[in-house]
Scaffold this motif. Sequence first.
Motif, PDB file in Angstrom:
ATOM      1  N   ASN A  44       0.841  -1.198   0.000  1.00 59.27           N
ATOM      2  CA  ASN A  44       0.000   0.000   0.000  1.00 59.27           C
ATOM      3  C   ASN A  44       0.876   1.248   0.000  1.00 59.27           C
ATOM      4  OD1 ASN A  44      -2.568  -1.168  -0.075  1.00 59.27           O
ATOM      5  ND2 ASN A  44      -2.446  -1.667   2.099  1.00 59.27           N
ATOM      6  N   ASP A  46       3.041   4.372  -2.038  1.00 55.58           N
ATOM      7  CA  ASP A  46       2.883   5.236  -3.199  1.00 55.58           C
ATOM      8  C   ASP A  46       4.139   6.057  -3.418  1.00 55.58           C
ATOM      9  OD1 ASP A  46       0.287   4.979  -4.462  1.00 55.58           O
ATOM     10  OD2 ASP A  46      -0.551   5.669  -2.560  1.00 55.58           O
ATOM     11  N   VAL A  53       0.651  12.184  -6.166  1.00 58.58           N
ATOM     12  CA  VAL A  53       0.718  10.736  -5.934  1.00 58.58           C
ATOM     13  C   VAL A  53       0.432  10.033  -7.256  1.00 58.58           C
ATOM     14  CG1 VAL A  53      -0.319   8.793  -4.702  1.00 58.58           C
ATOM     15  CG2 VAL A  53      -0.008  10.985  -3.537  1.00 58.58           C
ATOM     16  N   GLY A  55      -0.123   6.583  -7.840  1.00 58.82           N
ATOM     17  CA  GLY A  55      -1.285   5.725  -7.657  1.00 58.82           C
ATOM     18  C   GLY A  55      -1.290   4.378  -8.342  1.00 58.82           C
ATOM     19  N   SER A  56      -0.635   4.206  -9.483  1.00 61.08           N
ATOM     20  CA  SER A  56      -0.560   2.885 -10.112  1.00 61.08           C
ATOM     21  C   SER A  56       0.843   2.698 -10.674  1.00 61.08           C
ATOM     22  CB  SER A  56      -1.605   2.738 -11.224  1.00 61.08           C
ATOM     23  OG  SER A  56      -1.348   3.646 -12.268  1.00 61.08           O
ATOM     24  N   TYR A  57       1.263   1.438 -10.714  1.00 58.95           N
ATOM     25  CA  TYR A  57       2.660   1.155 -11.075  1.00 58.95           C
ATOM     26  C   TYR A  57       2.739  -0.046 -11.990  1.00 58.95           C
ATOM     27  CZ  TYR A  57       2.837   4.315  -7.263  1.00 58.95           C
ATOM     28  OH  TYR A  57       2.616   5.418  -6.485  1.00 58.95           O
TER      29      TYR A  57
END
Length: 135
Positions: A44, A46, A53, A55-57
């Motif tokens: 969790n 970031d 931020v 938020g997705s990777y």
Amino acid sequence: VYVYDPNVDTLVLDLQGDVTVIANFIPPVETRDVTFKINPLGTNSDIIVDGSVLGSYPTTINYVLGDTVNVGANIDPLYGFSTWSNDSNQIMPQNTSENISFYANHHDTLTLNLYLLKSNAFKISYSLPSVSIDK
């Protein structure tokens, strides 16, 4: 006087005498792609880039050559910060700092490396007190 219209790709001039035409062209701006990743995936955590931020990777951002990029992290409480790792751009002040910056001089992949914190496990042992019974 002609005003540039980006939606029209043709310029038609009706010349009615001697005219000087000067065309100014702006060269394309060089850019560099930087991809941001977290290792291990599924935490969790970031990555924060220039105050936003992600938020997705993985996430890839395109920067103008030489842009200054400021990077930090919100780390999952079950994990600890290890290092930043990358291929090309020089990390400042160093890759073991949680908050870093770099100049986008090369295409690159920047990875936030984390480690799982050891859980606080407790061993509880209890023994009953010995009782003697007199007859």
